[in-house]
Structures are given as structure tokens and as C-alpha cells.
Scaffold this active site. Structure first.
Site, short mmCIF file in Angstrom:
data_model
loop_
_atom_site.label_atom_id
_atom_site.label_comp_id
_atom_site.label_asym_id
_atom_site.label_seq_id
_atom_site.Cartn_x
_atom_site.Cartn_y
_atom_site.Cartn_z
N ALA A 49 5.28 2.41 0.71
CA ALA A 49 6.77 1.99 1.05
C ALA A 49 7.25 3.33 1.55
O ALA A 49 7.15 4.40 1.09
CB ALA A 49 7.51 1.32 -0.17
N LEU B 242 0.96 -1.44 0.09
CA LEU B 242 -0.01 -0.06 0.11
C LEU B 242 0.75 1.14 0.12
O LEU B 242 0.58 2.29 -0.69
CB LEU B 242 -0.70 -0.02 1.17
CG LEU B 242 -2.00 -1.35 1.33
CD1 LEU B 242 -2.32 -1.07 2.63
CD2 LEU B 242 -3.14 -0.80 0.46
N ASP C 111 5.19 13.42 12.70
CA ASP C 111 5.44 12.98 11.57
C ASP C 111 4.09 13.09 10.60
O ASP C 111 3.78 12.12 10.04
CB ASP C 111 6.13 11.52 11.30
CG ASP C 111 6.87 11.42 9.80
OD1 ASP C 111 6.83 12.34 9.26
OD2 ASP C 111 7.34 10.26 9.39
#
EC number: 2.7.-.-
Length: 530
Positions: free
Chosen positions: A164, A162, A316
Site C-alpha cells: 500500500a 501486496l 521513485d
């Protein structure tokens, strides 16, 4: 580039190039007898490539601007070209060495208002150029960590990931009991290479600092040293996910995937499968009837709560980690928060100073801006620090950052200043508490999302921040007070301040609504008739 202290001798650069040549030659000899091996597995290749890239970038800065008058148009043009060439070389190095290099490159690419635009624009693509592990490598990790083959654990397992990332990739799968899950699997070589890569970066940055004394980027390596081991432990990521889900359970619009602990290890994490559009995809939201302003407002609430109230911050929030989806049954839009490997825990003293600094920035109280900026390590560079935090010009900070939205010319000014004040910015990043570094990165990622949605610097975002700062400071003051009268007084002051914000928010809503226009017109006519 004199403002970076680039007045060193070209002799030093030539020595660096000789060292790079020797490393490259050694790499070739080493690989000659290992032609069936992946060159990236060998430290000597990675080291040689990193040394060569660093030497070429260094030599470019030393020689390209040497005989050009500082501050001239030609100088600025050439400097931009050197920035761009260097950023492209750095990107190529990250893509070739992969793993930790891509992770650090992604971090640099997120610092929109802290680094020259040539770097951030070039390095942003690393989010979509992360390496993929092969099926055999994935099977190996699952076999080693879970003791079973993929076909024993899953009814189906999609070969194409989905997504990387630099450290891992995620696959969609269905368990034997029918549950659809997301399987996050760490790239097999990252653990072994990460500590060596960080040491290599540290050595190269120290060498560059000897040539360019104003080059202060050791904070980047220090952050990687501290955070990378945590990000490589997926059990820690699972605990973070559960903690933030519990901490923010009052936000009904937030969804955090559930962790399936029975099939999770330090390198494999099984989660509830969730899907949606990326948070910066305005076209997706409009197509699916999702209110862009509501999403932006809720994202601001989420992060204000994490930063100011709880001091536990998801650091993040790039668009791939924040999804949005509209529930077909209820019609409500949800924010899905993914990738919980990187969190910043804020100390109480830091959090209080940060709260009070933002209160001062919103109120344009320059004395308190200076006071709390200095307490956070900015020293005499507090005006630059205020501009870095808000991504606004010093003129806008003095006027009040909630008084007017960011104009296109101001945005260009801020970005160009990132290049002009690079030595001072790097000095600041070395001086501020380590907790501040990830917050600055998080701020820039959130601003990038707001810019993509065209919702940046709305009044509601500052109102939400103000509410959280008031609650946080009042809670802290009550915890430190031993007097019942004092605690009651703090609570009443808090309630009054929050009521004033609510009243002001109502005023803004009325001002922007049709009903409000009618009311204002009616009052105006009444005033004139009187």
C-alpha cells in the site's frame, strides 16, 4: 535556530496558535452532527490539524532556542531535539491526513543529504505506514471504472494488498483466462482531496516564510502541483512503463511488467505479476546467490542511461519499487522496475550541462565544475551544489570523487552539514531548474540503496557514468554539426575516449584479481632484475 532566520516575535507564533485553536473548535462543531462519517473526509478537520501542527512546530523553533548562545554545544543539542520533535509531529500529521501529505512526507524522507538527519530518519517510515483502502472501497473503484464486479473479472482476488502506498495499493489476482496479474487501485478519496491539500500546504508554507524569511520550501509545493496529477493518472503510468521498456530493451537484466490495457483506466492499472526481493535486501541476495556488486553496477548503468543518454528518468527508485530476482533456469539475476507514475523529462540543454558537470566532477576539473554549476543555477553556491550532487565533502570533490571511497567520518560530516547549511540548501533548491529537484531525490534514493548494499562510490559506477556522458555529448555534437569531417572527428574522439575507459577498467580488474597480482609481481621482478 538563528541560521534559519528564527528571530521572529513569539507574538506571531501565539497568533498562529489562536488560529489553530479556532480551526480545531470549528472542526469539533462540524463533526458533532456527523458522528457516522470519517473525520478525515472533512476538509475542516484536515485543515485544522495541519494548522495546529504547523503552529506548534513554529512555536517550538521560536522559543526553544531563543536564549541559547548560537554555535554552542547546548545550542546544537537543543536544535537537534527541536528537529526531532518537529519531524515526529510532521510524521503524525502525514499519517493522520494521509494521501498527498504522505506523498510529500515520503519525498522529504528521501532527501538524505539535503535535510537534517532527524527529519529524513523520522519520515522514512512513511513508506511502510501508508493507508489501506477497505474491500468495499476497492470494489467501488473497480465497479465505477470497469463496470463489473471483482468476481466477474477475476477467478481469485487477494484481499490483503501486496503493498500500500500513499496514492494506491496493489493486489494479486488471477484473471478468468488464468493469467496472474497485479492490480493497482487508487484510493478513492485521493483525487478529490489532492488539489485542496496542495493549496493548504502552499498557504501554510507562505505563512511560515513570513515568520522565518530564510525558510524556502515553496519548491516542494510547486513539484507536487506539477507531478501529482500525472501520478494520479494510471494510464500515464502505463505509457511510461512501455516507453522505458522499449527505451532500455538492450539491457537484458531489466524487467518491466507488461500492461494489460483492456482492463486499465485512470484509477485502475492491470500489470503482469512479478515478484522478487527488495533491491536493498542484501540478506535476500546472498541467500539466493545474487551478486550484490553486479546488481549495484547494473542499477548504476540503468540510471546513467536514463539520465545522461535518454533524458527520461524514473524518479521513485525506493526499494519497494526496485526488485531483484534470480532466474532458476538461466541463473541470471534480473532487476524489476515498478511504479512508473513519476518520470522526469530532461530538456536537451539541461541534460548536456548536467553531463558536462558530472564529467568535470569525475575529473576534478574545478573550473568546469564552477562553470556548469553556475549554468545550472547554483551561482556562488557552486561548492555546496557539487557536494549535494555527489554527497561528498568539498575536500573530496577537489581531490577527485573517484579517488577514494566515502569514509564513515565523511558521511557523518555530510549529514551534519545538511543541518548547518539548511538556509543555503533551500536557497539552492529554489534557484536550480525544476528538473534538478527530482534528480536530487533520485540520487539520494540510489545512494541509500548503495549504502545498504555496501557498494557505494565504487570505481565502476563512475566509469559507467563517464561512458554515458561521453556518448550523450558526442551524439549531441554530431546532431549539431553540418560537416562530415567534423562528425567523423567527433565519432573518432568518442571511440578513443570509450577505449581509454575500457582499458582503465581492465587495469582495475587486473589489479584486483589473482591473475593481476601475478602479472604485477612478475613485472616488478623483471624491473628489479633489469
Amino acid at each position: 535556530m538563528e541560521e534559519m532566520g528564527i528571530e521572529g516575535s513569539p507574538v506571531m507564533a501565539r497568533r498562529a496558535l489562536k488560529l489553530a485553536s479556532l480551526a480545531a473548535a470549528a472542526s469539533g462543531i462540524y463533526l458533532y452532527g456527523n458522528k457516522f462519517m470519517d473525520p478525515n473526509d472533512f476538509g475542516v478537520v484536515r485543515v485544522g490539524r495541519a494548522i495546529a501542527t504547523t503552529a506548534v512546530i513554529t512555536y517550538d523553533y521560536l522559543t526553544s532556542l531563543r536564549n541559547v548562545p548560537y554555535g554552542s554545544e547546548e545550542y546544537d543539542f537543543l536544535k537537534s531535539q527541536v528537529h526531532l520533535r518537529s519531524a515526529e509531529r510532521l510524521r503524525e500529521l502525514c499519517c493522520a491526513n494521509r494521501g498527498t501529505f504522505i506523498k510529500v512526507g515520503q519525498h522529504l524522507g528521501a532527501l538524505d543529504y539535503l535535510l537534517p538527519e532527524e527529519y529524513t530518519r523520522t519520515l522514512k517510515v512513511l513508506h511502510s505506514q501508508a493507508p489501506q483502502s477497505t474491500r468495499q472501497e476497492i470494489e467501488q473503484v473497480i465497479r465505477e471504472d470497469l463496470g463489473k464486479e471483482i468476481k466477474e473479472l477475476f477467478v481469485s482476488f487477494e484481499d490483503t494488498p501486496l503493498g500500500a502506498a500513499s496514492l494506491a495499493q496493489v493486489h494479486k489476482a488471477v484473471l478468468q483466462d488464468g493469467r496472474t496479474v497485479a492490480v493497482k487501485i487508487q484510493h478513492p478519496k485521493v483525487q478529490a482531496q489532492s488539489s485542496k491539500d496542495i493549496f493548504l500546504m502552499e498557504v501554510l508554507l507562505l505563512v511560515v516564510k513570513q515568520i522565518f524569511p530564510d525558510f524556502e520550501f515553496m519548491w516542494l509545493v510547486e513539484e507536487a502541483k506539477k507531478n501529482l496529477p500525472l501520478e494520479l493518472d494510471f494510464l500515464n503510468e502505463g505509457r511510461n512503463a512501455e516507453k522505458v521498456a522499449q527505451m532500455l530493451k538492450n539491457f537484458e537484466f531489466l524487467k518491466v511488467p507488461r500492461i494489460y490495457w483492456e482492463l486499465s483506466t485512470r484509477r485502475v492499472l492491470l500489470m503482469e505479476f512479478m515478484e522478487g526481493g527488495q533491491v536493498n535486501d542484501k540478506a535476500y541476495m546472498e541467500k539466493n546467490g545474487i551478486d550484490v556488486n553486479e546488481i549495484s553496477r547494473n542499477l548504476g548503468k540503468l540510471y546513467s542511461e536514463m539520465i545522461f543518454v535518454n533524458g527520461f528518468v524514473h524518479c521513485d527508485p525506493h526499494p519497494g519499487n526496485v526488485l531483484v530476482k534470480k532466474c532458476p533456469d538461466s541463473g541470471k539475476a534480473y532487476i524489476i522496475l515498478l511504479d512508473h507514475g513519476l518520470y522526469q523529462v530532461l530538456s536537451e540543454s539541461f541534460r548536456m550541462d548536467y553531463c558536462r558537470l558530472w564529467q568535470a566532477l569525475i575529473k576534478a576539473d574545478m573550473k568546469r565544475v564552477q562553470k556548469y554549476s553556475r549554468r545550472l543555477g547554483a551561482g556562488d553556491l557552486y561548492p555546496l551544489f557539487a557536494c549535494m550532487l555527489t554527497a561528498r565533502s568539498w575536500e573530496s570533490v577537489n581531490r577527485g570523487i573517484d579517488q577514494s571511497p566515502v569514509s564513515a567520518s565523511e558521511d557523518v560530516e555530510i549529514r551534519s552539514n545538511a543541518a548547518a547549511y539548511l538556509p543555503q540548501i533551500t536557497q539552492l533548491l529554489n534557484n536550480v531548474p525544476r528538473q534538478m529537484l527530482l534528480l536530487l531525490k533520485t540520487n539520494d534514493l540510489l545512494r541509500g540503496i548503495e549504502s545498504a548494499l555496501h557498494t557505494r562510490a565504487s570505481a565502476s559506477s563512475f566509469l559507467n557514468m563517464s561512458r554515458c556522458c561521453i556518448r550523450a555529448v558526442s551524439t549531441y555534437q554530431r546532431s549539431k554539426s553540418h560537416s562530415l569531417y567534423r562528425r567523423v572527428h567527433i565519432s573518432l574522439t568518442e571511440a578513443l575516449s570509450l577505449w581509454q575507459i575500457n582499458l582503465y577498467e581492465l587495469f582495475l580488474w587486473l589489479k584486483g584479481s589473482r591473475l593481476g597480482s601475478w602479472v604485477i609481481a612478475f613485472l616488478s621482478r623483471m624491473h628489479h632484475s633489469t
